[in-house]
Design an enzyme around this catalytic site. Structure first.
Site, PDB file in Angstrom:
ATOM      1  N   ASP A  73      11.208  -0.424   4.534  1.00 14.12           N
ATOM      2  CA  ASP A  73      10.716  -1.625   5.223  1.00 14.12           C
ATOM      3  C   ASP A  73      11.760  -2.415   6.005  1.00 14.12           C
ATOM      4  O   ASP A  73      11.676  -3.660   6.080  1.00 14.12           O
ATOM      5  CB  ASP A  73      10.038  -2.559   4.223  1.00 14.12           C
ATOM      6  CG  ASP A  73       8.815  -1.939   3.570  1.00 14.12           C
ATOM      7  OD1 ASP A  73       8.481  -0.791   3.888  1.00 14.12           O
ATOM      8  OD2 ASP A  73       8.202  -2.607   2.717  1.00 14.12           O
TER       9      ASP A  73
ATOM     10  N   LYS B 265       2.637   2.251   4.944  1.00 10.68           N
ATOM     11  CA  LYS B 265       2.013   1.860   3.681  1.00 10.68           C
ATOM     12  C   LYS B 265       1.368   0.475   3.799  1.00 10.68           C
ATOM     13  O   LYS B 265       1.887  -0.393   4.491  1.00 10.68           O
ATOM     14  CB  LYS B 265       3.049   1.865   2.550  1.00 10.68           C
ATOM     15  CG  LYS B 265       4.216   0.902   2.747  1.00 10.68           C
ATOM     16  CD  LYS B 265       5.288   1.119   1.695  1.00 10.68           C
ATOM     17  CE  LYS B 265       6.439   0.152   1.832  1.00 10.68           C
ATOM     18  NZ  LYS B 265       6.118  -1.231   1.444  1.00 10.68           N
TER      19      LYS B 265
ATOM     20  N   CYS C  93       9.312  -4.565  -2.652  1.00 13.27           N
ATOM     21  CA  CYS C  93       8.959  -3.199  -2.271  1.00 13.27           C
ATOM     22  C   CYS C  93       9.955  -2.150  -2.764  1.00 13.27           C
ATOM     23  O   CYS C  93       9.566  -1.026  -3.083  1.00 13.27           O
ATOM     24  CB  CYS C  93       8.812  -3.113  -0.755  1.00 13.27           C
ATOM     25  SG  CYS C  93       7.432  -4.105  -0.136  1.00 13.27           S
TER      26      CYS C  93
END
Length: 225
Positions: free
Chosen positions: A28, A134, A167
């Site tokens: 990310d 995702k 995450c």
């Protein structure tokens, strides 16, 4: 493997580390999470802690690419119609001051295809490198991440990215439950607050390798040449 001992254990547990069974995972590192005009910037947080790992990650990426290790990126985001956005996640984003799907300076926050949803230019993937999109925190949730790893016979995962306490740790814990051998590069991860990053790393240390081991970018670069 002694160079990987950080109060946990030499990694990997069986000493098997090679380009055929190990992948670097970059989680990310998107404009929405660590650059101006993105979602977290829209909530008013200081981006400096989130950008701190970028130089280290650049060096790790260069070393991994030179040694031909597989590299997998993840991007969190939602369909343009937001049908994959949970109601409570949407509600929390409103409370945080930057509603998912709302228009920001660079596009709609955390929406797939928008400029702010993409990986930051400083860490841009090569055309041959895999990107897993995702809708949630873990890279395993509602994705083909595990299938890609199994198909490539990847057993060891080197985890980096943001945020350490969300995450990154969600992906690491899910990977551990699935039998993957995990290594957290602590100086290649970050959280909104440095104290949150340090607390999550300390949690992993306190459980003594229950989820995997810990190293630094320098440790990894020395190990893979």
């Amino acid at each position: 493997m002694e160079r990987f001992v950080r109060g946990l254990y030499p990694w990997p547990f069986d000493g098997s580390l090679s380009v055929v069974n190990t992948a670097l995972v970059v989680i990310d590192m998107q404009t929405d999470f660590c650059a101006e005009g993105g979602w977290l910037d829209g909530t008013g947080v200081d981006l400096a802690p989130l950008r701190k790992p970028i130089p280290k990650l650049q060096m790790v990426l260069a070393s991994a690419r030179k040694a031909s290790y597989p590299i997998i990126y993840t991007r969190e985001g939602h369909r343009p119609d937001l049908t994959d956005l949970n109601a409570n996640k949407h509600w929390r984003s409103v409370q945080n001051g930057a509603e998912i799907g709302a228009e920001g300076p660079l596009g709609r926050y955390l929406v797939r295809g928008e400029a702010n949803w993409d990986i930051i230019p400083e860490l841009a993937p090569m055309p041959s490198e895999t990107i897993v999109d995702k809708p949630g925190k873990s890279a395993f949730f509602a994705t083909d991440f595990e299938q890609l790893l199994r198909k490539a016979n990847i057993r060891n995962l080197i985890l980096t990215g943001v945020t350490t306490d969300c995450c990154v740790q969600s992906t690491l814990r899910d990977a551990n439950d699935r039998g993957f051998e995990c290594l957290l590069l602590e100086d290649c991860c970050a959280a909104v607050l440095q104290t949150e990053h340090e607390a999550q790393v300390e949690i992993f240390r306190l459980v003594g390798g229950h989820y995997g081991s810990i190293a630094t970018s320098g440790d990894l670069i020395d190990a893979i040449g």
